[in-house]
Every structure is written in structure tokens, then in C-alpha cells.
Enzyme design. Structure first.
Site, mmCIF file in Angstrom:
data_model
loop_
_atom_site.group_PDB
_atom_site.id
_atom_site.type_symbol
_atom_site.label_atom_id
_atom_site.label_comp_id
_atom_site.label_asym_id
_atom_site.label_seq_id
_atom_site.Cartn_x
_atom_site.Cartn_y
_atom_site.Cartn_z
ATOM 1 C CG HIS A 181 -59.118 29.858 90.621
ATOM 2 N ND1 HIS A 181 -59.732 30.404 89.518
ATOM 3 C CD2 HIS A 181 -58.146 29.029 90.160
ATOM 4 C CE1 HIS A 181 -59.137 29.935 88.425
ATOM 5 N NE2 HIS A 181 -58.169 29.103 88.790
ATOM 6 C CG ASP A 260 -56.330 37.246 83.037
ATOM 7 O OD1 ASP A 260 -55.183 36.797 82.879
ATOM 8 O OD2 ASP A 260 -57.309 36.537 83.269
ATOM 9 N NE ARG A 267 -52.039 32.384 79.649
ATOM 10 C CZ ARG A 267 -52.748 32.509 80.764
ATOM 11 N NH1 ARG A 267 -53.020 33.714 81.235
ATOM 12 N NH2 ARG A 267 -53.175 31.451 81.409
ATOM 13 C CB SER A 281 -54.141 34.868 84.850
ATOM 14 O OG SER A 281 -55.463 34.654 84.441
ATOM 15 C CE LYS A 285 -59.589 36.883 85.019
ATOM 16 N NZ LYS A 285 -59.906 35.671 84.239
#
Length: 521
Positions: A181, A260, A267, A281, A285
Site C-alpha cells: 500500500h 470503507d 470523510r 480503512s 482491504k
């Protein structure tokens, strides 16, 4: 038609009323219905109330809005979200039942008051979020409560698990499953498209779900879409990964951690990233695809999300802690994100960089960073001995195996296995920006470069964007080309040039940093 449903545990009568559907052929972004204002008041229904709608055995929750003229008495106006949920048509008749306030509203208030939430309470909030039982205002209060009061580690793990359980999970039944990520914000930082084929070629499994651009010139999903399809169901993703050992798909196309996406929508307008919610979040995943080993890239530096390195270090510790609690072995790198990575900024131009890197050439920063991230995963998954992951990643690229693996993945996702750099749809209109002075490049703004590329048409236009002809530290002579802009239309190209002149994305070193005399002290 009126029906009375008495619940022995409720002090209120739930009156079921049948309405005729009137469809508004637009999306509202939320499951909203419109009732006639006068009739709604007569039936004690007000703006923001919750109702359940039933049609041919299907049910969905909705939020009430009212209008004096958009619908007649006996009609209910519905938007695309309700039509999709109930599969109803104009003129169909639905039964609407008022609903009471869900218990999750009280849990949201408790968080706003600074109380710790139990796992069951967090699960209920996410469950009601998915059932559309919470209004946008109530969800905004939840986000604000988490932002102001924070989540401890136990709450963060509970939220992670609740988000993960809100959708499908990808049980591959194989090992090792690796993932990565990046926090984003760096133009051209297309490491995923290099890392995935390296790991897949080495025998690991990497089901990589990626995002589309919001404010950038391209997300990884936008860039991969230049080569092939990126929208797949979770079952299709499983088949692709088991066949090729990897995929690069759009996360929004699969039903993975869908709660999410709903929270992000709340947000985003406020630009709020509460740390606990951000951690949940991302980790939800990863948990949903069965990740066992994870590497996280947190770019720091000027113009990034983490200009203060100390905050990035704190977040890195949290990622490792939450990863351990979720049985995901996590490593975090703080990387220099103050300038773009690679040359191209825009889907097809970034693909060009990826192709060249996977053939042992291309931009060195993209090559090095990708091999660093890939190497850490190779070591974590015990594919490479400790300390030799980077060299193994380089070797996989130089052997040609990584490029062949990317082609294999592209073919499995519906693209052409034999696609080459020459086949990429680069914009046919080109403009050049020249240096207006001699000097050394001090900074290239990620956000400004992205703004120019978007003005040229990226990411919607795959061939639009920018190519950087200089990088930090380069000595530049006046009149040298520093940026090329590509677009599919002359009008967009002209607009991008105007934006480039306005924002001035390339800064040169300054000799004088300030001037002071008796008049300005």
C-alpha cells in the site's frame, strides 16, 4: 392501502403504507426518497426519518425527504440507488414502513462524548451503515467523533474487522499472499505495476486492489486500465490470481470492504483522515484479500500528506501494531515523496515508464523504489534470504520474467499479451515548456504537475499528461525543455499550457533566501 404492524416490544405503531413509484432518473448518492410534504406530515414522517421499503420480497432502508410539488399524495419519488436496490419500475407499488432510531446512533454519541466503543457497538454502526439506516449527518458525526476522540488499538481492530466483514473476502487457500500500500500524493509513483509482476514471477500470490484518481493525474487502476480491464468480481479476482499469481484491479469493482467506500465518501469533503479510521480503512482491504505479508510506503517531504516525518513515524508504528493484531506481518518504509517518481504523469505515460523499467531501463528512481519494496516482501515471505531481496528483485527484472508476468496478468484481465510501448495511446498533440533561466532544479511540485496533467485530460483521457525532462538537482540552461505536455485535443493542450504558466511547477535553487535592512525590521 393501510396496514398496522404492532410489535410487542415497541411503544409505537408501525404503519405500513403503499405508494406508487415515481422515478427520478439521477443518482442522489444516498438512498433517499421524496414524499409529498403535506401527506408526510399527516403520517408523522419528517425529513431525515428512516423507512423500510418493500417490493416483491426485496427490502431496503431509505432516508425521507419531502417536497410540496415534486410528488403527489400517494406517490414516492425514488432515485437510481433505490431503483437498483429494489429492481423496481415507474408505476410499481411499494410498501413503506417507518423505522425507529437505530441503537447505533447512541453508540455514535458515546464516541463523540469520548467513550471507548465495544466491538459489538462498532459492528452495529458498520452494519447500520451498510443497511442505509444512518443518515449522512449521523455518519459525519461518527467521523467527527473518531477525529476528535480517536480510536485505541482495540477499537481500530474492531473497526477493521467490521469493515472487512461488510463485504466479500478472498480466500485463496494458498500461501504466501503478499500485498503493498502507498499513502499516495506522489505523481507518477507507479510502483505497484512493477512490484506485482516481480512477486508473482517469484511464486508469491499478490491480489492487488488499487484506487482510481481523485485529485491526482492517475491512480494505479487508471494506469492499468490503459492495458486491460480492471473491474472484476471477487470470484473473478480469485480465478485470475490462482492462474497468474497476481492481479492489478480496481478495488471499487469488487465487493471487498464496501463499508470503507461509504466512510470515505463522508470523510472526503471534510478532508478528514482520523488515524484510527485511516488504519482500519487500509488494513480492512488487506485483510479482505487474505494478506499475510504487507509492505507500506509512506511518502514524506514537501507537499506530501506527511510533511512532518515524526507523524509518519507514529503512523508507521500503528500500522505495525495493528498488522500484528490482525496476523499480517507488516513493514513500513518512509520514502522521499517531495518530487515525482518516474518521468510520466498520466495513465499511458506512466505505463511507458513501467514497461521500460520492467525491461531493465526507464527512470532509475522508479526502478530502485520498486525493487526496494518488492525485495522487502520477498524477504518477509522467505522467498529471498534476509538482506538479498533487492538483488533478487533486480534479477527477476533483468531476466525478463517480471515483464513476461505483467503480460500474462494483462492477458488474464482481458488485454493483449503482446502490447508494447509503441502500442500505448499517447496523446497526439504535444507542447513543450522551456526553462526561463539557467539554474539547478530545486523542487518539482507533485500537486502542480498533477494539475497540469488533469488539465490536459488525464486520467479520463488515457494518453494525456506530462513527461518530466528534468529532476531534482539537474543543472538546466535557459531554453531547455523541462516538461512535455500531451493531450488528445488542441483545446485541452492550450488549457494545460495556461495552467502550467500559472502554477510554475518547477522551482530553481534560490541564492537569496531573504533580504533585510533597517526598514523591514
Amino acid at each position: 392501502m393501510w396496514m398496522i404492524d404492532m410489535n410487542n416490544n415497541s411503544k409505537r405503531e408501525h404503519v405500513k403504507v403503499e405508494y406508487k413509484i415515481k422515478v427520478f432518473d439521477i443518482g442522489a448518492g444516498l438512498p433517499i426518497i421524496v414524499l409529498n410534504e403535506t401527506e408526510a406530515k399527516q403520517r408523522d414522517l419528517f425529513v431525515g426519518d428512516r423507512v423500510e421499503m418493500e417490493y416483491k420480497g426485496k427490502t431496503t432502508s431509505a432516508i425521507v425527504d419531502t417536497s410540496p410539488s415534486m410528488v403527489k399524495e400517494g406517490e414516492v419519488g425514488v432515485f437510481i440507488e433505490i431503483v437498483d436496490a429494489l429492481k423496481c419500475m415507474p408505476g410499481d407499488r411499494v410498501v413503506i414502513t417507518p423505522l425507529g432510531k437505530p441503537a447505533s446512533v447512541d453508540y455514535i454519541r458515546r464516541k463523540l462524548d469520548g467513550n471507548e466503543l465495544h466491538a459489538s457497538e462498532i459492528e452495529e454502526i458498520v452494519k447500520d451503515l451498510m443497511a442505509n439506516k444512518l443518515s449522512e449527518a449521523e455518519l459525519a458525526v461518527f467521523v467527527a467523533g473518531v477525529y476528535a476522540r480517536g480510536l485505541n488499538a482495540e477499537e481500530t481492530v474492531s473497526l477493521t474487522n467490521a469493515i472487512m466483514q461488510s463485504g466479500d473476502t478472498l480466500d485463496l487457500g494458498v500461501s504466501p499472499v503478499v500485498d503493498k500500500h502507498c499513502a499516495g500524493g506522489v505523481a507518477g509513483n507507479r510502483t505497484t505495476m512493477v512490484v506485482v509482476p516481480i512477486l508473482a514471477a517469484a511464486g508469491a500470490y499478490m491480489p492487488k486492489t488499487s484506487s482510481r484518481a481523485i485529485t491526482s493525474a492517475a491512480g494505479t487502476a487508471d494506469t492499468m486500465e490503459t492495458l486491460c480491464n480492471v473491474s472484476f468480481t471477487s470470484d473473478e479476482i480469485r480465478d485470475i490470481v490462482l492462474k497468474t499469481h497476481g492481479c492489478i484491479v480496481w478495488g471499487g469493482g469488487a465487493h471487498l470492504a464496501p463499508a470503507d467506500d461509504k466512510l470515505i465518501r463522508i470523510r472526503y469533503p471534510f478532508r478528514l483522515d482520523p488515524r484510527g479510521m485511516l488504519l482500519a480503512s487500509i488494513m480492512a482491504k488487506k485483510k479482505a484479500v487474505g494478506s499475510q505479508f504487507l509492505v507500506i510506503d509512506l511518502p514524506i517531504g514537501r507537499g506530501t500528506k506527511f510533511e512532518d516525518p515524526s507523524k509518519a513515524k507514529e503512523l508507521a508504528k500503528d500500522f505495525i501494531d495493528i498488522g500484528n493484531r490482525l496476523n499480517i506481518k507488516t513493514q513500513v518504509f518512509l520514502t522521499d515523496g517531495s518530487d515525482p517518481i518516474g518521468y510520466g504523469v498520466g495513465p499511458a505515460l506512466e505505463c511507458k515508464d513501467v514497461f521500460e523499467v520492467l525491461q531493465g531501463a526507464g527512470p532509475q528512481d522508479l526502478f530502485n523504489k520498486s525493487c526496494l519494496l518488492a525485495g522487502s516482501l520477498l524477504e518477509a515471505a522467505a522467498i529471498a534470504p534476509k538482506g538479498s531481496g533487492y538483488e533478487m528483485a533486480v534479477g527477476i527484472i533483468k531476466s525478463g520474467k517480471a515483464f513476461q508476468k505483467l503480460r500474462e496478468i494483462v492477458e488474464a484481465q482481458g488485454g493483449s499479451r503482446n502490447l508494447s510501448v509503441d502500442d500505448l495511446p499517447i496523446g497526439k498533440y504535444k507542447a513543450e515548456i522551456y526553462a526561463e533561466m539557467d539554474g539547478r532544479v530545486d523542487h518539482i511540485s507533485n500537486s502542480k504537475i498533477a494539475r497540469i496533467a488533469r488539465a490536459a485530460g488525464a486520467p479520463k483521457v488515457k494518453g494525456a499528461g506530462c513527461v518530466l525532462k528534468c529532476e531534482h538537482g539537474d543543472r538546466i540552461r535557459k531554453g531547455e525543455v523541462i516538461i512535455e505536455i500531451y493531450s488528445d485535443s488542441e483545446a485541452k493542450l492550450d488549457y494545460a499550457l495556461k495552467v502550467a504558466q500559472e502554477v510554475n511547477p518547477v522551482e530553481f535553487q534560490k541564492i537569496v533566501l531573504g533580504e533585510y535592512n533597517k526598514n523591514n525590521f
